[in-house]
Design a protein around this motif. Structure first.
Motif, mmCIF file in Angstrom:
data_model
loop_
_atom_site.group_PDB
_atom_site.id
_atom_site.type_symbol
_atom_site.label_atom_id
_atom_site.label_comp_id
_atom_site.label_asym_id
_atom_site.label_seq_id
_atom_site.Cartn_x
_atom_site.Cartn_y
_atom_site.Cartn_z
ATOM 1 N N ALA A 215 -26.369 -22.454 -8.868
ATOM 2 C CA ALA A 215 -26.446 -21.505 -7.758
ATOM 3 C C ALA A 215 -26.736 -20.122 -8.325
ATOM 4 N N THR A 216 -27.927 -19.645 -8.100
ATOM 5 C CA THR A 216 -28.294 -18.299 -8.513
ATOM 6 C C THR A 216 -28.161 -17.412 -7.294
ATOM 7 N N PRO A 217 -27.233 -16.480 -7.347
ATOM 8 C CA PRO A 217 -27.047 -15.649 -6.151
ATOM 9 C C PRO A 217 -28.253 -14.739 -5.941
ATOM 10 N N ILE A 218 -28.601 -14.550 -4.698
ATOM 11 C CA ILE A 218 -29.688 -13.619 -4.376
ATOM 12 C C ILE A 218 -29.144 -12.338 -3.793
ATOM 13 N N ASN A 219 -27.836 -12.354 -3.498
ATOM 14 C CA ASN A 219 -27.218 -11.134 -2.997
ATOM 15 C C ASN A 219 -25.766 -11.085 -3.455
ATOM 16 N N GLY A 220 -25.162 -9.937 -3.319
ATOM 17 C CA GLY A 220 -23.777 -9.739 -3.687
ATOM 18 C C GLY A 220 -23.200 -8.617 -2.861
ATOM 19 N N PHE A 221 -21.908 -8.375 -3.022
ATOM 20 C CA PHE A 221 -21.218 -7.357 -2.258
ATOM 21 C C PHE A 221 -20.463 -6.454 -3.221
ATOM 22 N N ALA A 222 -20.489 -5.166 -2.942
ATOM 23 C CA ALA A 222 -19.847 -4.188 -3.816
ATOM 24 C C ALA A 222 -18.335 -4.282 -3.706
ATOM 25 N N LEU A 223 -17.659 -4.305 -4.840
ATOM 26 C CA LEU A 223 -16.200 -4.370 -4.864
ATOM 27 C C LEU A 223 -15.567 -2.993 -4.761
ATOM 28 N N ARG A 224 -16.357 -1.940 -4.912
ATOM 29 C CA ARG A 224 -15.881 -0.564 -4.814
ATOM 30 C C ARG A 224 -17.082 0.315 -4.508
ATOM 31 N N ASP A 225 -16.881 1.572 -4.332
ATOM 32 C CA ASP A 225 -18.017 2.486 -4.173
ATOM 33 C C ASP A 225 -18.751 2.565 -5.510
ATOM 34 N N ILE A 226 -20.071 2.317 -5.471
ATOM 35 C CA ILE A 226 -20.873 2.228 -6.697
ATOM 36 C C ILE A 226 -22.009 3.236 -6.606
ATOM 37 N N TRP A 227 -22.328 3.843 -7.724
ATOM 38 C CA TRP A 227 -23.523 4.681 -7.828
ATOM 39 C C TRP A 227 -24.616 3.856 -8.484
ATOM 40 N N ALA A 228 -25.705 3.617 -7.757
ATOM 41 C CA ALA A 228 -26.870 2.945 -8.337
ATOM 42 C C ALA A 228 -27.581 3.957 -9.228
ATOM 43 N N ARG A 229 -28.026 3.520 -10.369
ATOM 44 C CA ARG A 229 -28.635 4.429 -11.341
ATOM 45 C C ARG A 229 -30.025 3.949 -11.726
ATOM 46 N N ASN A 230 -30.791 4.846 -12.355
ATOM 47 C CA ASN A 230 -32.164 4.479 -12.723
ATOM 48 C C ASN A 230 -32.222 3.827 -14.103
ATOM 49 N N GLY A 231 -31.122 3.404 -14.636
ATOM 50 C CA GLY A 231 -31.030 2.680 -15.906
ATOM 51 C C GLY A 231 -29.651 2.079 -16.028
ATOM 52 N N CYS A 232 -29.389 1.413 -17.117
ATOM 53 C CA CYS A 232 -28.097 0.741 -17.321
ATOM 54 C C CYS A 232 -27.341 1.478 -18.424
ATOM 55 N N TYR A 233 -26.373 2.375 -18.194
ATOM 56 C CA TYR A 233 -25.726 2.667 -16.938
ATOM 57 C C TYR A 233 -25.323 4.130 -16.884
ATOM 58 N N GLU A 234 -24.268 4.560 -17.570
ATOM 59 C CA GLU A 234 -23.670 5.871 -17.307
ATOM 60 C C GLU A 234 -24.524 7.046 -17.742
ATOM 61 N N SER A 235 -25.375 6.897 -18.715
ATOM 62 C CA SER A 235 -26.166 8.034 -19.192
ATOM 63 C C SER A 235 -27.393 8.277 -18.314
ATOM 64 N N PHE A 236 -27.594 7.488 -17.273
ATOM 65 C CA PHE A 236 -28.762 7.638 -16.397
ATOM 66 C C PHE A 236 -28.349 8.310 -15.090
ATOM 67 N N THR A 237 -29.324 8.912 -14.448
ATOM 68 C CA THR A 237 -29.031 9.629 -13.204
ATOM 69 C C THR A 237 -28.871 8.653 -12.043
ATOM 70 N N ALA A 238 -28.043 9.072 -11.084
ATOM 71 C CA ALA A 238 -27.767 8.231 -9.927
ATOM 72 C C ALA A 238 -28.910 8.350 -8.918
ATOM 73 N N THR A 239 -29.261 7.213 -8.301
ATOM 74 C CA THR A 239 -30.305 7.201 -7.268
ATOM 75 C C THR A 239 -29.713 7.092 -5.874
ATOM 76 N N GLY A 240 -28.463 6.709 -5.768
ATOM 77 C CA GLY A 240 -27.822 6.584 -4.460
ATOM 78 C C GLY A 240 -26.460 5.942 -4.583
ATOM 79 N N ARG A 241 -25.707 6.024 -3.485
ATOM 80 C CA ARG A 241 -24.352 5.485 -3.463
ATOM 81 C C ARG A 241 -24.297 4.249 -2.585
ATOM 82 N N ILE A 242 -23.674 3.189 -3.099
ATOM 83 C CA ILE A 242 -23.479 1.945 -2.347
ATOM 84 C C ILE A 242 -21.990 1.881 -2.005
ATOM 85 N N PRO A 243 -21.627 1.798 -0.730
ATOM 86 C CA PRO A 243 -20.214 1.827 -0.358
ATOM 87 C C PRO A 243 -19.516 0.494 -0.632
#
Length: 138
Positions: free
Chosen positions: A59-87
């Motif tokens: 089973a390869t998931p095609i979707n998932g759900f955020a466990l907390r408020d997440i900042w989507a970034r333009n790279g993996c992970y903390e040293s990159f700028t955020a592109t938006g917030r996922i609640p």
């Protein structure tokens, strides 16, 4: 004395020679046969039968759900700028199967989140996702 003892018993010198004789083995040759200095090449082994890999559905998931408020970034992970917030509880869709890791060896995934008529695309940590919606009910 010994001779008189033999004669007294009736033994003669021919008595010893009349015993059956064992065959004498032929003499060994002076030159032994030579073995080849290098072994003869062996034929190559037959190729193994072709077997297709077994089909193992995963089973390869095609979707998932955020466990907390997440900042989507333009790279993996903390040293990159955020592109938006996922609640918390926001649904995300996986965009590629490419694997990336941050400096702490945590795996990231490229996802898309649609909310309020706007799309957020960015990299988030897989540890922040759940395959099922775990948002607490109001």
């Amino acid at each position: 004395m010994l001779l008189s003892f033999w004669v007294a018993l009736g033994w003669t010198a021919t008595a010893f020679t009349s015993w059956p004789r064992l065959p004498v083995p032929p003499p060994l040759p002076h030159v032994l046969p030579r073995l080849p200095s290098h072994p003869l090449p062996l034929p190559p082994p037959p190729p193994p039968p072709h077997r297709p890999p077994p089909f193992t559905p995963t089973a390869t998931p095609i979707n998932g759900f955020a466990l907390r408020d997440i900042w989507a970034r333009n790279g993996c992970y903390e040293s990159f700028t955020a592109t938006g917030r996922i609640p918390l509880g926001g649904e995300v869709v996986f965009l590629t199967t490419e694997r990336r890791f941050d400096q702490f060896n945590r795996e990231c995934a490229l996802v898309e989140h649609n909310a309020f008529g706007r799309s957020i695309i960015g990299w988030i940590l897989l540890m922040d996702l759940s395959p099922i919606d775990v948002t607490p009910a109001p």
